[in-house]
Enzyme design. Structure first.
Site, PDB file in Angstrom:
ATOM      1  N   ASP A 125       0.800  -1.163  -0.085  1.00 51.78           N
ATOM      2  CA  ASP A 125      -0.099  -0.184  -0.035  1.00 51.78           C
ATOM      3  C   ASP A 125       0.874   1.189  -0.074  1.00 51.78           C
ATOM      4  O   ASP A 125       1.631   1.369   0.958  1.00 51.78           O
ATOM      5  CB  ASP A 125      -0.677   0.107   1.148  1.00 51.78           C
ATOM      6  CG  ASP A 125      -2.255   0.495   1.248  1.00 51.78           C
ATOM      7  OD1 ASP A 125      -2.254   1.675   0.534  1.00 51.78           O
ATOM      8  OD2 ASP A 125      -3.110   0.000   1.551  1.00 51.78           O
ATOM      9  N   ASP A 221      -2.817   4.771  -2.182  1.00 51.51           N
ATOM     10  CA  ASP A 221      -3.763   5.202  -1.193  1.00 51.51           C
ATOM     11  C   ASP A 221      -4.222   6.695  -1.482  1.00 51.51           C
ATOM     12  O   ASP A 221      -3.422   7.462  -1.846  1.00 51.51           O
ATOM     13  CB  ASP A 221      -3.065   5.222   0.055  1.00 51.51           C
ATOM     14  CG  ASP A 221      -4.242   5.621   1.278  1.00 51.51           C
ATOM     15  OD1 ASP A 221      -4.939   4.917   1.425  1.00 51.51           O
ATOM     16  OD2 ASP A 221      -3.962   6.778   1.711  1.00 51.51           O
ATOM     17  N   GLU A 278      -6.629   4.251  -5.359  1.00 52.52           N
ATOM     18  CA  GLU A 278      -7.752   4.394  -4.464  1.00 52.52           C
ATOM     19  C   GLU A 278      -8.366   5.694  -4.906  1.00 52.52           C
ATOM     20  O   GLU A 278      -7.583   6.780  -4.601  1.00 52.52           O
ATOM     21  CB  GLU A 278      -7.520   4.135  -3.074  1.00 52.52           C
ATOM     22  CG  GLU A 278      -8.619   4.446  -2.282  1.00 52.52           C
ATOM     23  CD  GLU A 278      -8.753   5.050  -0.860  1.00 52.52           C
ATOM     24  OE1 GLU A 278      -9.489   4.548  -0.177  1.00 52.52           O
ATOM     25  OE2 GLU A 278      -7.912   5.662  -0.553  1.00 52.52           O
ATOM     26  N   HIS A 351     -11.076  -2.462   4.009  1.00 52.94           N
ATOM     27  CA  HIS A 351     -10.850  -1.939   5.727  1.00 52.94           C
ATOM     28  C   HIS A 351     -11.450  -0.473   6.081  1.00 52.94           C
ATOM     29  O   HIS A 351     -11.680  -0.454   7.200  1.00 52.94           O
ATOM     30  CB  HIS A 351      -9.296  -2.205   5.976  1.00 52.94           C
ATOM     31  CG  HIS A 351      -8.901  -0.832   5.008  1.00 52.94           C
ATOM     32  ND1 HIS A 351      -8.532  -1.278   3.662  1.00 52.94           N
ATOM     33  CD2 HIS A 351      -8.440   0.138   5.436  1.00 52.94           C
ATOM     34  CE1 HIS A 351      -7.983  -0.044   3.387  1.00 52.94           C
ATOM     35  NE2 HIS A 351      -7.913   0.653   4.220  1.00 52.94           N
ATOM     36  N   ASP A 352     -12.222  -0.225   4.996  1.00 54.19           N
ATOM     37  CA  ASP A 352     -12.842   1.248   5.294  1.00 54.19           C
ATOM     38  C   ASP A 352     -14.549   1.007   5.292  1.00 54.19           C
ATOM     39  O   ASP A 352     -15.023   2.136   5.603  1.00 54.19           O
ATOM     40  CB  ASP A 352     -12.350   2.234   4.450  1.00 54.19           C
ATOM     41  CG  ASP A 352     -10.997   2.604   4.406  1.00 54.19           C
ATOM     42  OD1 ASP A 352     -10.475   2.533   5.479  1.00 54.19           O
ATOM     43  OD2 ASP A 352     -10.386   2.875   3.303  1.00 54.19           O
TER      44      ASP A 352
HETATM   45  C1  GLC Z   1      -7.605   5.413   2.624  1.00 55.29           C
HETATM   46  C2  GLC Z   1      -7.405   4.335   3.416  1.00 55.29           C
HETATM   47  C3  GLC Z   1      -7.889   4.509   4.747  1.00 55.29           C
HETATM   48  C4  GLC Z   1      -6.959   5.711   5.520  1.00 55.29           C
HETATM   49  C5  GLC Z   1      -7.190   6.902   4.391  1.00 55.29           C
HETATM   50  C6  GLC Z   1      -5.977   7.980   4.972  1.00 55.29           C
HETATM   51  O1  GLC Z   1      -8.823   5.828   2.175  1.00 55.29           O
HETATM   52  O2  GLC Z   1      -7.918   3.079   2.793  1.00 55.29           O
HETATM   53  O3  GLC Z   1      -7.900   3.430   5.747  1.00 55.29           O
HETATM   54  O4  GLC Z   1      -7.460   6.034   6.722  1.00 55.29           O
HETATM   55  O5  GLC Z   1      -6.883   6.685   3.230  1.00 55.29           O
HETATM   56  O6  GLC Z   1      -4.822   7.381   4.655  1.00 55.29           O
END
Ligand code: GLC
Length: 571
Positions: A125, A221, A278, A351-352
């Site tokens: 990641d 990310d 993402e 995980h979110d």
């Molecule tokens: C992304 C991750 C998340 C994190 C955020 C800040 O959305 O998936 O878990 O809190 O970025 O890094």
């Protein structure tokens, strides 16, 4: 290198480097990451081998055979780097070292080697929008206005009304510099200044460090936030009334793709890896600029289907509305259409997000049927299925009574915002219980022993109370379990040219009860039918003519669908 040179380079490269999958007949020409699913691990909650209550790398290595049984090509690990863990590792203090809570570099090298022996790659990641406020770069940057890293972060004399994604102001006052710094997420996650080429170089070097170690790719990310032109170009704009979120002001702004093409050229190109960005708020119609021939990533996690309960990318939990099936289906179909010449990462969980069974099926649905129904969609849409740990066991949401019991930093922000908007504790908690990221973060359930076999210590987050019936050991033995259903689906999808590469077509898009789509290739056709209600629904006339059921969450076949029924038919 100046900007013009890198853009020119990027155009030259993208024109030749990517072969569009759809012009290839049959799946044999597809890349390794297109042919099999990916398994996502949240290491903190996977398996603890040291009795400390949090998972570690050795725990993952121990379970590689289990992961392999799901037929996957790669494991995506959420961050394992040195971190104060304010946001469970998404606040990085050293990009090229393993946090001791997860183990050490030897454990990591061993994981890569053992995974490789099983034909599985490890995907890292990359958290490049921000660092931890304990990162040496930030410590230096905040120390004065004229140190060598003074402009590695985003500093300003005034602040705007922007609300951070985790709640509260997106700006934090720094006594030492007598200035504010921007943090899109938590206060402890200051945003990097991508306009500075030294920052970009340092980030590319960090990514290349992991490529040298043999990783199989990257999940990138929060990448839509790296370009903040408005702050620099227009002074200090406040967000329009009613929407004061940093997201609405900085996500996916003009010029971001220039940075990303440079990242691609400096890091991704020339490696047999996959990349998945993402990207909350990239619209399906813009996907061709992000993935495929003209794009920068192999796949993009855009949020259209998982955020269908929110009105825009600004996810305010207590302003969510019930999901309309036709909207959910439209989001999926639009993404399928937008990636028909490239590739799509299919996902319902990570995980979110809350557990998908609770998120997408109505209250009162049978949980096992619902988990299998979503699995059928996951494995029969076109793209690479991403399985999130526990999803393959049919995990459901957890529920804590008090906000103090929640670890997830965003749950606290969401609760405070709801209270500030006038909701009672009880009302605010209803939304936290529904959307908290802790729903997805409860420990993996391996067996029926104490703490579900996750740890011999005190689990950092309570194990779900269904662990005696929902765990790997119990499900291994039950031929009808969700786990064994996943294995069957994975084997079916991985061996079917039609399911890997066939054309997607949605039928009856306006139907608010059923999701029906076909996949076809060279005269062969599959059809997926799913009943999203808790009652019997008739199938459209003659739709099953000539079709043979090959897999479903009910054993037999009828010419209607029972509650939460889902099936795959072949023609
Ligand atoms: C992304 C991750 C998340 C994190 C955020 C800040 O959305 O998936 O878990 O809190 O970025 O890094």
């Amino acid at each position: 290198m100046n900007r013009r040179t890198f853009i020119k380079g990027a155009i030259a490269l993208t024109a030749t480097a990517y072969i569009s999958p759809t012009i290839v007949f049959g799946a044999e020409n597809f890349k390794w990451w297109q042919k099999k699913p990916v398994y996502q691990i949240y290491p903190k909650s996977f398996l603890d081998t040291m009795g400390k209550g949090t998972g570690d790398l050795r725990g993952i290595t121990q379970k590689l055979d289990y992961i392999k049984s799901l037929g996957v090509s790669a494991i995506w690990l959420t961050p394992i780097y040195v971190s104060p863990m304010v946001d469970n590792g998404y606040d990085i203090a050293d990009y090229t070292a393993i946090d001791p809570r997860f183990g050490n570099m030897e454990d990591f090298d061993n994981l890569i080697a053992e995974a490789k022996a099983r034909d599985i790659k490890i995907v890292m990641d990359l958290v490049f929008n921000h660092t931890s406020d304990k990162h040496p770069w930030f410590l230096e940057s905040k120390s004065s206005r004229d140190n060598p890293k003074a402009d590695w972060y985003i500093w300003r004399d005034e602040k705007t009304n922007w609300r951070g994604i985790f709640g509260g102001s997106a700006w934090q006052w720094c006594e030492e510099r007598q200035q504010y710094y921007l943090h899109t997420f938590a206060t402890q996650q200051p945003d990097l200044n991508w306009e500075n080429p030294d920052v970009r170089r340092a980030l590319y070097d960090a990514a290349n460090f992991w490529l040298d170690k043999g990783v199989g790719g990257f999940r990138i990310d929060a990448i839509v936030y790296i370009k903040k032109p408005k702050i620099f170009a227009d002074g200090t704009p406040d967000a329009p009334d009613g929407s004061c979120a940093v997201h609405n002001m900085t996500a996916n702004t003009d010029g971001i793709l220039d940075f990303l093409h440079e990242l691609k050229r400096e890091v991704f190109d020339g490696h047999d890896i996959f990349t998945v960005g993402e990207a909350n708020s990239v619209k399906p119609e813009d996907l061709p600029l992000w993935v495929g021939e003209r794009g920068v990533f192999d796949m993009l996690f855009e949020f259209s289907h998982v955020n269908v309960m929110f009105n825009n990318g600004d996810e305010v939990w207590h302003r969510s509305h019930p999901i309309k099936l036709s909207e959910f289906k439209k989001a999926l179909s639009d993404s399928q259409a937008a990636t028909k010449n490239s590739w799509y990462p299919i996902y319902f969980e990570n995980h979110d997000k809350p557990r998908s069974v609770n998120n997408f099926f109505p209250h009162g649905s049978d949980k096992i049927l619902a988990a299998k129904a979503l699995a059928i969609i996951l494995f029969t849409l076109r793209g690479t299925p991403f399985i999130y740990q526990g999803e393959e066991l049919g995990f459901t949401n957890t529920q804590f009574d008090s906000i103090d019991d929640y670890d997830d930093i965003s749950s606290h922000g969401a609760y405070d915002l709801a209270r500030a908007d006038g909701l009672s504790d009880k009302e605010a908690m209803r939304f936290v219980q529904k959307f908290s990221r802790d729903n997805a973060r409860t420990p993996m359930q391996w067996d029926s022993s104490k703490n579900a076999g996750f740890t011999t210590g005190k689990a950092w987050l309570p194990v779900h109370d269904d662990f005696k019936t929902c765990n790997v050991e119990v499900e291994e033995k039950n031929p009808n379990s969700v786990l064994n259903f996943y294995r069957k689906l994975s084997a079916l999808r991985n061996s079917s040219d039609v399911l890997i590469s066939g054309r997607y077509e949605e039928l009856y898009p306006k139907n608010e009860e059923l999701y029906i789509f076909t996949r076809s290739l060279g005269g062969k056709k599959f059809m997926t039918v799913v009943n999203f209600t808790t009652h019997k629904v008739n199938l459209p006339d003659k739709i099953l003519n000539g079709a043979k059921k090959i897999l479903g969450n009910y054993a037999d076949a009828k010419n209607y669908l029972r509650a939460t029924e889902a099936a795959i038919y072949e023609f």
